[in-house]
Scaffold this active site. Structure first.
Site, PDB file in Angstrom:
ATOM      1  N   ALA A 279      38.406  21.074 -27.162  1.00 39.82           N
ATOM      2  CA  ALA A 279      37.385  21.930 -27.344  1.00 39.82           C
ATOM      3  C   ALA A 279      37.320  23.398 -27.123  1.00 39.82           C
ATOM      4  CB  ALA A 279      36.044  21.413 -27.029  1.00 39.82           C
TER       5      ALA A 279
ATOM      6  N   THR B  48      25.490  17.278 -37.634  1.00 41.05           N
ATOM      7  CA  THR B  48      26.804  17.041 -37.062  1.00 41.05           C
ATOM      8  C   THR B  48      27.986  16.608 -38.259  1.00 41.05           C
ATOM      9  OG1 THR B  48      26.572  14.675 -37.337  1.00 41.05           O
ATOM     10  CG2 THR B  48      25.643  15.801 -35.463  1.00 41.05           C
TER      11      THR B  48
ATOM     12  N   GLU C 211      18.310  17.377 -33.921  1.00 40.45           N
ATOM     13  CA  GLU C 211      19.926  17.078 -34.915  1.00 40.45           C
ATOM     14  C   GLU C 211      19.911  16.028 -35.954  1.00 40.45           C
ATOM     15  OE1 GLU C 211      23.445  16.527 -31.937  1.00 40.45           O
ATOM     16  OE2 GLU C 211      23.643  14.346 -32.920  1.00 40.45           O
TER      17      GLU C 211
ATOM     18  N   LYS D  69      35.225  25.913 -20.589  1.00 39.72           N
ATOM     19  CA  LYS D  69      34.508  26.294 -21.737  1.00 39.72           C
ATOM     20  C   LYS D  69      33.540  27.441 -21.772  1.00 39.72           C
ATOM     21  CE  LYS D  69      33.734  22.005 -22.658  1.00 39.72           C
ATOM     22  NZ  LYS D  69      33.274  20.636 -23.704  1.00 39.72           N
TER      23      LYS D  69
END
Length: 297
Positions: free
Chosen positions: A133, A53, A22, A173
């Site tokens: 989300a 990100t 990341e 989700k």
């Protein structure tokens, strides 16, 4: 758009552990040059995927999209594009998704994101935006062509009513279209495995990838842990606090602790490891090479 055969999801359900990196969007051109050097250093390791990100409070969107697109166009690595809801109208988020698609980025990580005032500040929904989300998962799934990941929280999201409710939200989700999850940073393997157990008990088999951040700078990691709601365990503090003024010793101990955490996670059946690099390759490579040398990866 990717097929099931070569998707990240297929890799996460495969016989060998995944590993991924990341990055965050740099604030200036000098920082971006450092990032591209890091990407060049890590590309030969052939990660399963890499992600970029957004900045704090949803900032740096343009740079994030541009860097993610460039990774797709100029490297052999699979990029995962981040998306957040912070300070954005639904139409703006749809535009970002279309930009990703046009650049060949078909894996996205759907996140609410931290409020502009910081992770512990009250959430403010954009007048034309979304709140959770799961709304973003549904939007991306509705557009079609995307493989969608989400965040998971081994110690529970700071805003969750309970860790049980937090697990229920992750399952919701998944039911909305998310196919994998990446955890927030944490420091105890037991916290990760407890999350997995809670989710599996609800009948959901979504792959949950542990997020790994070695303690290289004690004050920095302590601050990030505090903001994210992750606890710095007593057993970690007992090893770091006595040497916190010795930067080299902290770094060495942090890499040792992170490497052992990775071994424990893989031994317990984690589908892979997601390294939060802070745009520097050296510590990540050291941990990765130690794991590969011992046959863990």
């Amino acid at each position: 758009m990717s097929s099931d055969a070569n998707s990240l999801v297929a890799a996460l359900r495969g016989p060998t552990p995944s590993f991924s990196f990341e990055f965050f969007p740099p604030k200036d051109d000098e920082g971006e040059a450092v990032l591209w050097q890091t990407i060049a250093d890590l590309e030969p390791l052939q990660p399963t995927f890499v992600s970029v990100t957004y900045g704090a409070g949803g900032t740096s969107q343009e740079r994030t999209v541009r860097i993610t697109a460039r990774i797709a166009e100029q490297t052999a690595m699979r990029p995962v594009g981040h998306l957040t809801l912070v300070s954005q109208a639904k139409g703006e988020i749809e535009s970002v998704l279309k930009e990703y698609a046009a650049a060949g980025v078909d894996h996205v990580l759907a996140l609410r994101g931290d409020p502009k005032g910081g992770p512990r500040a009250p959430w403010e929904t954009h007048p034309d935006g979304m709140t959770h989300a799961i709304d973003l998962v549904q939007l991306a799934a509705g557009l079609g062509g995307f493989r969608i990941g989400v965040a998971a929280f081994p110690e529970g999201h700071p805003d969750a009513k309970s860790i049980e409710h937090d697990a229920e939200m992750l399952v919701a989700k998944a039911e909305a279209g998310a196919e994998y999850a990446i955890t927030q940073l944490f420091f105890r393997a037991a916290d990760y495995f407890s999350l997995v157990e809670r989710v599996r008990a609800l009948g959901c088999d979504i792959p949950i990838i542990p997020g790994i951040m070695p303690i290289l700078n004690f004050a920095q990691v302590a601050r990030m842990a505090e903001l994210s709601g992750a606890a710095l365990p007593r057993e970690v503090l007992e090893q770091i606090e006595p040497i916190q003024e010795d930067k080299a010793a902290v770094r060495a101990k942090g890499i040792e602790l992170a490497t052992q955490l990775c071994r424990d996670l893989l031994a317990g059946g984690a589908p892979g490891l997601h390294f939060i690099t802070l745009n520097r390759s050296k510590a990540t490579r050291e941990i990765f090479e130690a794991l590969r040398a011992s046959g863990d990866l």
